[in-house]
Design a protein around this motif. Structure first.
Motif, PDB file in Angstrom:
ATOM      1  N   ARG A  40       0.831  -1.204   0.000  1.00 25.42           N
ATOM      2  CA  ARG A  40       0.000   0.000   0.000  1.00 25.42           C
ATOM      3  C   ARG A  40       0.868   1.257   0.000  1.00 25.42           C
ATOM      4  N   SER A  41       1.923   1.237   0.796  1.00 27.83           N
ATOM      5  CA  SER A  41       2.827   2.390   0.844  1.00 27.83           C
ATOM      6  C   SER A  41       3.472   2.642  -0.515  1.00 27.83           C
ATOM      7  N   ARG A  42       3.935   1.592  -1.160  1.00 29.39           N
ATOM      8  CA  ARG A  42       4.570   1.744  -2.469  1.00 29.39           C
ATOM      9  C   ARG A  42       3.574   2.245  -3.509  1.00 29.39           C
ATOM     10  N   LEU A  43       2.384   1.679  -3.525  1.00 31.74           N
ATOM     11  CA  LEU A  43       1.390   2.086  -4.510  1.00 31.74           C
ATOM     12  C   LEU A  43       0.996   3.551  -4.349  1.00 31.74           C
ATOM     13  N   GLU A  44       0.833   3.986  -3.119  1.00 32.99           N
ATOM     14  CA  GLU A  44       0.429   5.373  -2.891  1.00 32.99           C
ATOM     15  C   GLU A  44       1.531   6.351  -3.307  1.00 32.99           C
ATOM     16  N   LYS A  45       2.774   5.960  -3.150  1.00 28.22           N
ATOM     17  CA  LYS A  45       3.877   6.816  -3.588  1.00 28.22           C
ATOM     18  C   LYS A  45       3.905   6.937  -5.109  1.00 28.22           C
ATOM     19  N   MET A  46       3.385   5.922  -5.793  1.00 28.32           N
ATOM     20  CA  MET A  46       3.319   5.972  -7.260  1.00 28.32           C
ATOM     21  C   MET A  46       2.134   6.777  -7.767  1.00 28.32           C
ATOM     22  N   GLY A  47       1.185   7.099  -6.883  1.00 30.67           N
ATOM     23  CA  GLY A  47       0.028   7.879  -7.295  1.00 30.67           C
ATOM     24  C   GLY A  47      -1.287   7.138  -7.281  1.00 30.67           C
ATOM     25  N   PHE A  48      -1.279   5.885  -6.845  1.00 28.85           N
ATOM     26  CA  PHE A  48      -2.522   5.129  -6.721  1.00 28.85           C
ATOM     27  C   PHE A  48      -3.241   5.532  -5.429  1.00 28.85           C
ATOM     28  N   LYS A  49      -4.538   5.705  -5.525  1.00 30.53           N
ATOM     29  CA  LYS A  49      -5.354   5.933  -4.327  1.00 30.53           C
ATOM     30  C   LYS A  49      -5.900   4.581  -3.896  1.00 30.53           C
ATOM     31  N   CYS A  50      -5.497   4.139  -2.704  1.00 28.26           N
ATOM     32  CA  CYS A  50      -5.771   2.771  -2.271  1.00 28.26           C
ATOM     33  C   CYS A  50      -6.788   2.713  -1.148  1.00 28.26           C
ATOM     34  N   SER A  51      -7.579   1.642  -1.186  1.00 25.49           N
ATOM     35  CA  SER A  51      -8.378   1.300  -0.018  1.00 25.49           C
ATOM     36  C   SER A  51      -7.424   0.801   1.057  1.00 25.49           C
ATOM     37  N   LYS A  52      -7.839   0.889   2.315  1.00 24.91           N
ATOM     38  CA  LYS A  52      -7.053   0.281   3.373  1.00 24.91           C
ATOM     39  C   LYS A  52      -7.757  -1.013   3.771  1.00 24.91           C
ATOM     40  N   PRO A  53      -7.208  -2.130   3.330  1.00 20.73           N
ATOM     41  CA  PRO A  53      -7.882  -3.401   3.602  1.00 20.73           C
ATOM     42  C   PRO A  53      -7.932  -3.705   5.097  1.00 20.73           C
ATOM     43  N   MET A  54      -9.115  -4.031   5.575  1.00 23.74           N
ATOM     44  CA  MET A  54      -9.286  -4.460   6.954  1.00 23.74           C
ATOM     45  C   MET A  54      -9.193  -5.972   7.065  1.00 23.74           C
ATOM     46  N   GLY A  55      -9.318  -6.660   5.923  1.00 24.39           N
ATOM     47  CA  GLY A  55      -9.260  -8.108   5.906  1.00 24.39           C
ATOM     48  C   GLY A  55      -8.943  -8.599   4.512  1.00 24.39           C
ATOM     49  N   ALA A  56      -9.009  -9.926   4.334  1.00 23.04           N
ATOM     50  CA  ALA A  56      -8.652 -10.592   3.082  1.00 23.04           C
ATOM     51  C   ALA A  56      -7.190 -10.318   2.747  1.00 23.04           C
ATOM     52  N   PHE A  57      -6.812 -10.397   1.464  1.00 21.25           N
ATOM     53  CA  PHE A  57      -5.419 -10.067   1.104  1.00 21.25           C
ATOM     54  C   PHE A  57      -5.358  -9.361  -0.243  1.00 21.25           C
ATOM     55  N   TYR A  58      -6.169  -8.287  -0.331  1.00 22.60           N
ATOM     56  CA  TYR A  58      -6.227  -7.500  -1.557  1.00 22.60           C
ATOM     57  C   TYR A  58      -6.153  -6.006  -1.256  1.00 22.60           C
ATOM     58  N   ILE A  59      -5.551  -5.277  -2.188  1.00 21.19           N
ATOM     59  CA  ILE A  59      -5.615  -3.815  -2.190  1.00 21.19           C
ATOM     60  C   ILE A  59      -6.335  -3.407  -3.469  1.00 21.19           C
ATOM     61  N   PHE A  60      -7.350  -2.586  -3.319  1.00 17.22           N
ATOM     62  CA  PHE A  60      -8.118  -2.091  -4.450  1.00 17.22           C
ATOM     63  C   PHE A  60      -7.684  -0.656  -4.681  1.00 17.22           C
ATOM     64  N   ALA A  61      -7.105  -0.399  -5.842  1.00 22.66           N
ATOM     65  CA  ALA A  61      -6.431   0.875  -6.083  1.00 22.66           C
ATOM     66  C   ALA A  61      -7.025   1.601  -7.284  1.00 22.66           C
ATOM     67  N   LYS A  62      -7.325   2.874  -7.095  1.00 25.96           N
ATOM     68  CA  LYS A  62      -7.817   3.721  -8.179  1.00 25.96           C
ATOM     69  C   LYS A  62      -6.677   4.030  -9.132  1.00 25.96           C
ATOM     70  N   ILE A  63      -6.915   3.841 -10.425  1.00 25.12           N
ATOM     71  CA  ILE A  63      -5.876   4.080 -11.419  1.00 25.12           C
ATOM     72  C   ILE A  63      -5.547   5.575 -11.490  1.00 25.12           C
TER      73      ILE A  63
END
Length: 391
Positions: free
Chosen positions: A304-327
């Motif tokens: 999540r930290s890496r994706l946000e530094k690239m410019g992706f807006k990410c959900s903060k997952p509370m469970g499972a093992f996925y990050i859903f990121a806005k392009i």
């Protein structure tokens, strides 16, 4: 020559293939690709669980099992639900052992719907529930939750209940969610339950990620609305048992008896030795689950930290093992086109948000169910790709 394929069940014309698996087949042919696609733990099944399965085979527990499940596994499921979650089901009449959550969901949806009924499917979500409804002759209606932070809210639910009225037969709940990792609180589920309590509407609650819940307490529609809820769960994610194909379904006795009619003809039974392994998993404590959870949290936070530094807006997952990121705006906004570009040019495979319904359009799903060193390398490749696109 008669084209026999044109004379099959008409509703199948409206059933899509699982695009996620089609894409996985495509990327499997790309050398050195790093995959953040399928939701399969990279961990192996715990050793004590494997040994239980091996012992069962050695002891010739390879014959037909009871169609509802072995007595001992049914009891283990009931004990686990009571001890860990405060849910109480009679193992003799209110629990079925299923061929994973997939079969449990199919049997449940098929059993409760009639042609013309409406099944509300909040999206983005895993893409089995809508097709299940369509196969049964019902209408799957997607509810776009992207405007409500990927949660079904009372106001949004009321809008659809008002629109479709008495046609609404079931509502799908996946908690925690695939693909967003978002999880409902018990109060949020209570508020939703209040809108359908006492109405002939089923809540079908897929809780396959219930043990992978990092930032909150367990919450279930089965607590909010026990008389109307059909709960499905399994062992694939929490115990890294995807290939064992085993899950369970719970509901009040009269509901379970009707679902059993579908279940018993869809499949004869679940393999006895697989059930013995699942029983061992439940009886063996949570040490293996806890360790996997700790690793998932590290991976989640890093990715999540890496994706946000690239410019992706990410959900903060509370469970499972996925990050859903806005392009981000500097990349192609067609998520399906983008994932093929990423796979071919960056050798990084992720999943298009639209694979999970209209609510996922413009997003990418990143699975962090893979080793941290692979995540680091994949993020490095993605970062280089993003830098190239901004030149």
């Amino acid at each position: 020559m008669v084209e026999m394929s044109k004379h099959m069940r008409a509703t199948l014309n409206d059933v899509p293939t699982l695009k996620l698996f089609d894409f996985s087949t495509f990327v499997s042919k790309i050398p050195d690709v790093i995959e953040f696609t399928l939701g399969e733990p990279d961990f192996n099944t715990p050793e004590y669980v494997k040994q239980a399965g091996i012992r069962a085979i050695q002891e010739n527990r390879t014959h037909y099992a009871p169609q509802r499940g072995t007595v001992s596994l049914l009891q283990a499921v009931a004990d686990n639900l009571a001890d860990r979650y405060g849910l109480h089901y009679d193992p003799k009449t209110e629990i079925l052992i299923t061929n994973g959550v997939t079969e449990g969901a199919y049997s449940a949806i098929t059993a409760v719907t009639n042609p013309g009924d409406v099944v509300l499917v909040p999206t983005p979500t895993f893409s089995i529930y809508g097709p299940d409804a369509i196969i049964g002759g019902a209408q799957a209606v997607e509810v776009d939750t992207s405007v409500t932070d990927f949660k079904l809210t009372p106001a949004l639910l009321k809008k659809y209940l008002d629109q479709y009225g008495d046609r609404v037969k079931a509502i799908i709940f996946v908690n925690p969610s695939n693909p967003t990792g978002i999880a409902y609180t018990q109060q949020e589920l209570d508020d939703l339950a209040a809108l359908i309590k006492g109405k002939p509407i089923f809540a079908i609650s897929d809780e396959i990620y219930s043990e992978l819940n990092y930032d909150g307490e367990y919450a279930s529609m089965a607590k909010s609305l026990p008389d109307q809820t059909i709960l499905t769960n399994g062992f694939s994610k929490s115990y890294a048992m995807t290939g064992w194909r085993i899950g369970y379904l719970c509901a009040p006795k009269d509901i379970t008896s009707e679902i059993f009619k579908v279940h018993s003809f869809v499949m004869m039974d679940v393999a006895t030795f697989t059930q013995d392994a699942a029983e061992a998993a439940l009886r063996g404590g949570t040490a293996a689950i806890d360790e996997m959870d700790r690793q998932y949290i590290k991976r989640r936070d890093y990715m999540r930290s890496r994706l946000e530094k690239m410019g992706f807006k990410c959900s903060k997952p509370m469970g499972a093992f996925y990050i859903f990121a806005k392009i981000p705006a500097f990349l192609d906004q067609d998520d399906t086109k983008l994932i093929y570009q990423l796979a071919q040019e960056a050798h990084v495979a992720v999943t298009a948000g639209t694979f999970f319904g209209a609510g996922g359009e413009g997003y990418l799903r990143f699975s962090y169910a893979t080793a941290l060193d692979q995540i680091k390398e994949g993020m490095d490749r993605l970062e280089r790709f993003c830098q190239e696109q901004q030149k």
